[in-house]
Design an enzyme around this catalytic site. Sequence first.
Site, PDB file in Angstrom:
ATOM      1  N   LYS A 200       0.817  -1.153   0.191  1.00 17.74           N
ATOM      2  CA  LYS A 200      -0.115  -0.014  -0.058  1.00 17.74           C
ATOM      3  C   LYS A 200       0.709   1.051   0.069  1.00 17.74           C
ATOM      4  O   LYS A 200       1.712   1.472   1.005  1.00 17.74           O
ATOM      5  CB  LYS A 200      -0.910   0.015   1.380  1.00 17.74           C
ATOM      6  N   LYS A 222       1.455   9.979   5.882  1.00 16.12           N
ATOM      7  CA  LYS A 222       1.833   8.648   6.089  1.00 16.12           C
ATOM      8  C   LYS A 222       2.957   7.805   5.660  1.00 16.12           C
ATOM      9  O   LYS A 222       2.934   6.666   5.619  1.00 16.12           O
ATOM     10  CB  LYS A 222       0.385   7.866   5.574  1.00 16.12           C
ATOM     11  N   GLU A 238       7.367  -7.070   0.797  1.00 18.97           N
ATOM     12  CA  GLU A 238       6.184  -6.808   1.593  1.00 18.97           C
ATOM     13  C   GLU A 238       5.130  -8.007   1.450  1.00 18.97           C
ATOM     14  O   GLU A 238       4.564  -8.782   2.257  1.00 18.97           O
ATOM     15  CB  GLU A 238       5.522  -5.485   1.424  1.00 18.97           C
ATOM     16  N   LYS A 253      -2.012  -1.365  -3.968  1.00 18.44           N
ATOM     17  CA  LYS A 253      -2.868  -0.253  -3.766  1.00 18.44           C
ATOM     18  C   LYS A 253      -2.298   1.023  -3.885  1.00 18.44           C
ATOM     19  O   LYS A 253      -1.147   1.105  -3.122  1.00 18.44           O
ATOM     20  CB  LYS A 253      -3.799  -0.219  -2.407  1.00 18.44           C
TER      21      LYS A 253
HETATM   22  C1  PBG Z   1      -7.415   3.502   5.472  1.00 17.60           C
HETATM   23  C2  PBG Z   1      -7.790   3.487   4.090  1.00 17.60           C
HETATM   24  C3  PBG Z   1      -7.439   4.424   3.102  1.00 17.60           C
HETATM   25  C4  PBG Z   1      -8.193   3.797   1.838  1.00 17.60           C
HETATM   26  C5  PBG Z   1      -8.409   2.631   2.301  1.00 17.60           C
HETATM   27  N1  PBG Z   1      -8.339   2.221   3.779  1.00 17.60           N
HETATM   28  C6  PBG Z   1      -6.875   5.580   3.284  1.00 17.60           C
HETATM   29  C7  PBG Z   1      -5.608   5.858   3.702  1.00 17.60           C
HETATM   30  O1  PBG Z   1      -4.862   4.906   3.940  1.00 17.60           O
HETATM   31  O2  PBG Z   1      -5.526   7.033   3.873  1.00 17.60           O
HETATM   32  C8  PBG Z   1      -8.184   4.377   0.675  1.00 17.60           C
HETATM   33  C9  PBG Z   1      -9.012   3.950  -0.477  1.00 17.60           C
HETATM   34  C10 PBG Z   1      -9.410   5.013  -1.299  1.00 17.60           C
HETATM   35  O3  PBG Z   1      -8.723   6.170  -1.675  1.00 17.60           O
HETATM   36  O4  PBG Z   1     -10.499   4.697  -2.294  1.00 17.60           O
HETATM   37  N2  PBG Z   1      -6.500   2.969   6.201  1.00 17.60           N
END
Ligand code: PBG
Length: 329
Positions: A200, A222, A238, A253
């Site tokens: 991610k 983050k 990962e 993602k």
């Molecule tokens: C939270 C999370 C996020 C998304 C899914 N779970 C946002 C983030 O990590 O800031 C993003 C999903 C999207 O943008 O459609 N942990």
Amino acid sequence: MNLPIRPRRNRRTAAIRALVRETVLSPGDFVQPLFVQEGTQNDAIASMPGVTRWCEKDVVAEVLTLHAVGVPAVVLFPKTDDSLKTSDAAECYNPDGLIPRVIRAIKAACPEMCVITDIALDPYNADGHDGLVEKRADGSLEIVNDATVEILCQQALCHAEAGADIVSPSDMMDGRVAALRASLDAAGYTDVSILSYSAKYASAYYGPFRGALDSAPKAGDKKTYQMDYANAREAVREIMLDEAEGADMVMVKPAGAYLDIIASVRQHTTLPVAAYQVSGEYLMIESAAAAGWLDRKAVILESLTAIKRAGADIILTYYAKEVAQWLRV
Ligand code: PBG
């Protein structure tokens, strides 16, 4: 021309193209993300035009529609009332909280629907981070790893207890997959799966989602836990760690700008690979289509086919219901 080999022969008619098509979307590929909120009213989401935040009662009706059009799974995201957000994010494991209630309601009405829950603290955390936040002596913020993982385990147990089929850690803390597996197993939830957001990335494409849940970090970013988008090999690292820790499925993602990562991950694991077409990807298509600049349906189908072609077995997309309807006619 004397051309014995003419690749265009395989594209000559729609029938031949259908025969030689390598990648075909089906409703069973998709997971529908669903935003939920307290109360008895549904709201449009200002940062994500066309997407609804559902109340408990109406999300159940939406799930029945998804089931009817062949979408096999949903993933739930809560908008937590500000009054319930704390710096220890304790609401995330409240057995009477919004998510456990919604899981129970969905499972009562539609037991066949696969219910996936997001494991991370950001919707519950007054600081808006996926983990617990500590302030260092110099004033900078630390997102604390090990103490966060303990809370994630309580969150996962709470969701499993309510009937979740799959828990999906999106927090990017180290070691959370092994810890979740051990906690679930110790409590007897050996059948609850883990879909890990393994790769991610720290991505600007999540902006509209954070608006939908009012979950943006209050301070900092983050980047100390989500991955640097400049890195590809690190994704494989990962994925391999999460596989060794017991993940049942892994995720990349965002999706559209990360097709190389999906393809590489596909080659390095035999696990099912999921990809998340995130909020910013959705909005880029929606805004261009609304301006009349792109053919909406064609671009949606092309974007999703590309994600599957790159190697994704499972696609999380805000278009799940609509595309499933298109594919069925
Ligand atoms: C939270 C999370 C996020 C998304 C899914 N779970 C946002 C983030 O990590 O800031 C993003 C999903 C999207 O943008 O459609 N942990």
